[in-house]
Scaffold this motif. Structure first.
Motif, mmCIF file in Angstrom:
data_model
loop_
_atom_site.group_PDB
_atom_site.id
_atom_site.type_symbol
_atom_site.label_atom_id
_atom_site.label_comp_id
_atom_site.label_asym_id
_atom_site.label_seq_id
_atom_site.Cartn_x
_atom_site.Cartn_y
_atom_site.Cartn_z
ATOM 1 N N SER A 8 2.994 -52.901 -65.193
ATOM 2 C CA SER A 8 4.271 -52.783 -65.898
ATOM 3 C C SER A 8 4.106 -53.014 -67.396
ATOM 4 O O SER A 8 4.766 -52.359 -68.206
ATOM 5 N N GLU A 11 2.349 -49.705 -68.953
ATOM 6 C CA GLU A 11 2.961 -48.377 -68.831
ATOM 7 C C GLU A 11 3.616 -47.857 -70.110
ATOM 8 O O GLU A 11 3.403 -46.689 -70.476
ATOM 9 N N GLU A 27 2.191 -42.327 -63.649
ATOM 10 C CA GLU A 27 2.786 -42.665 -62.368
ATOM 11 C C GLU A 27 1.714 -43.308 -61.483
ATOM 12 O O GLU A 27 0.551 -42.907 -61.504
ATOM 13 N N GLY A 28 2.118 -44.299 -60.710
ATOM 14 C CA GLY A 28 1.198 -44.925 -59.757
ATOM 15 C C GLY A 28 0.058 -45.679 -60.421
ATOM 16 O O GLY A 28 -1.052 -45.707 -59.867
ATOM 17 N N PHE A 43 -4.266 -43.524 -62.578
ATOM 18 C CA PHE A 43 -2.868 -43.101 -62.560
ATOM 19 C C PHE A 43 -2.800 -41.581 -62.521
ATOM 20 O O PHE A 43 -3.807 -40.881 -62.693
ATOM 21 N N SER A 44 -1.605 -41.072 -62.305
ATOM 22 C CA SER A 44 -1.348 -39.635 -62.331
ATOM 23 C C SER A 44 -0.412 -39.309 -63.481
ATOM 24 O O SER A 44 0.430 -40.128 -63.884
ATOM 25 N N SER A 45 -0.560 -38.098 -63.993
ATOM 26 C CA SER A 45 0.345 -37.574 -65.010
ATOM 27 C C SER A 45 0.568 -36.105 -64.673
ATOM 28 O O SER A 45 -0.380 -35.302 -64.751
ATOM 29 N N ASP A 49 -4.909 -36.317 -62.205
ATOM 30 C CA ASP A 49 -5.260 -37.730 -62.120
ATOM 31 C C ASP A 49 -6.124 -38.126 -63.308
ATOM 32 O O ASP A 49 -6.960 -37.332 -63.780
#
Length: 447
Positions: A8, A11, A27-28, A43-45, A49
């Motif tokens: 958090s 991000e 994300e994630g 993470f993914s965008s 990945d």
């Protein structure tokens, strides 16, 4: 701070960095396990990945030969040269507020050594590993940032001596190794780009194919044999100590595959020098992990636990150095094990450590991700305390260490090798009893 809280906090700054190159917010976001120095976050965008590579603190970057901007440029140069290196897409900036680092496209495959070592065609994978190392060594200076340093052999050994003194100068086996390095310093050769950390753990593989080369923070120009030897250290073979080349195959096959790609044949004397050099280097690197924790720069539990892995390298180093000892000293029996009496009355420190470890085992299923990994590290640390409570190991001996370093005593002196063997076995049995080379050393030294 737990894994979710850490994600958090990262991000917003990560989203700001991604926006500079037209990518969507992450994300994630989750932290990947492992990593003795830098953090890695997956993470993914959009539909892709990525991995964020990041220093745990800005002060952690102090004293390093170059920063993340240079590291990212090296990785992209390797990618462009046909090495299985990731593509760096954006670097972090101070305004992002999440420290120093960069974002790379994620590559397929696993870095888990034990999974890689169980793949069906390790010989094919070894050939591809040798191929990529040869391609790294062929990258010209003109394709790289000017900040990439060049290793001066004598200065490097002197630097290890300084680290040894700062750490107390009281480890006889390390002192013996430093004396050997000074006595056997090779003549310089034409330098090539060294990856600096080319080993299992920093390589990705899938279906017996190499898919990625990671962790470029130790790149420098130097002797190609340093890179060749590093991955062949016993510690980086993991469970397959019977396969001298990265745990994947024979040293002969590795060097032949490297020569076929590079055109250079290896010099086994230089290979042995760098194998011993890097074993001393990593022994001292493990010791330094405790200083990071003590200073407050990085209070992660892994630091103090990794510092105890010095005992692995002391045993491996002794196995390398004893080749030069007289035959009668190699045949001398070891002194007996000295054990503490069994505790009576109130609980001993080792028993308290065992009790805490048992409690942690009961709650491990409540943990996820990196927190679960940290719990496993904590149980390893408690195990060290419990086992160490039962064995008397004279691992620090400043007087003997200084005598060995000055050459006043050596493995030729009666009983020195046997005493060092006894200490190395006892200390490692307390610190890392499952280290594969421990059983091999026991068999060799005790029959």
């Amino acid at each position: 701070m737990g894994e979710i809280d850490g994600a958090s906090a990262l991000e917003p700054g990560l989203a700001k960095a991604l926006a500079r190159v037209g990518l969507a917010a992450p994300e994630g976001l989750r932290r990947l396990t492992g990593g003795a120095t830098m953090e890695s976050w997956f993470f993914s965008s959009g539909a892709e990945d990525f991995v964020l590579r990041r220093a745990p603190s800005l002060s952690f970057m102090e004293g390093r030969p170059f920063g993340h901007e240079v590291e990212a440029a090296i990785i992209n140069a390797a990618h462009n040269a046909g090495v299985m290196a990731p593509e760096v897409v954006v670097g972090l900036e101070p305004a992002d507020g999440i420290g120093s680092g960069f974002v790379m496209r994620a590559l397929p495959g696993t870095a888990e050594p034990r999974v890689i070592l169980d793949m069906k065609q390790p010989g094919r994978l070894l050939e591809e590993v040798a191929r990529d190392l040869a391609r790294i060594h062929a990258i010209p200076r003109a394709a790289l940032p000017e900040d990439v340093p060049e290793l001066d052999y004598a200065e490097a050994v002197n630097g290890l001596v300084q680290q040894f003194e700062v750490a107390g100068g009281d480890r006889p086996v390390i002192a013996l190794g430093l004396k050997w390095l000074r006595d056997n310093l090779p003549e310089p050769v034409e330098p090539v780009l060294n990856h600096g950390d080319f080993r299992l753990g920093n390589l990705l593989a899938e279906n017996s194919h190499l898919t990625g080369v990671l962790d470029w923070e130790l790149c420098h120009f130097g002797d190609r044999h340093e890179d060749l030897a590093f991955g062949c250290m016993a510690v980086w073979r993991f469970s397959r100590i019977d396969r001298p080349a990265l745990g994947l195959g024979s040293l002969e096959d590795y060097l032949v595959a490297y020569e076929q790609e590079s055109g250079f044949g290896a010099d086994l004397d230089r290979f042995r020098f760098w194998l011993i050099y890097r074993t001393v280097w990593w022994a001292l690197g493990c010791l330094r992990m405790a200083s990071f924790w003590r200073s407050g720069d990085d209070r992660m539990l892994e630091r103090v636990v990794i510092s105890r892995r010095t005992s692995e390298q002391e045993l491996d180093l002794l196995l390398l150095l004893e080749e030069d000892a007289p035959e009668e000293e190699r045949a001398r029996p070891l002194p007996p094990i000295e054990k503490r009496p069994k505790p009576q009355g109130e609980a001993s420190m080792g028993e308290i450590a065992s009790a805490i470890s048992e409690w942690l085992a009961a709650i491990k299923d409540r943990m996820e991700g990196h927190d679960r990994f940290q719990l496993a590290v904590a149980r390893n640390a408690l195990g060290m305390l419990a086992r160490g409570d039962q064995i008397v190991a004279e691992c620090e001996n400043g007087h003997l260490a200084q005598q060995l370093f000055r050459g006043e005593r050596s493995l030729r002196n009666p009983g020195v090798l046997a005493a060092l063997r006894r200490t190395a076995l006892d200390k490692l049995a307390a610190d890392v009893p499952k280290y594969p080379m421990l059983e091999r050393a026991r068999a060799k030294w005790t029959g």
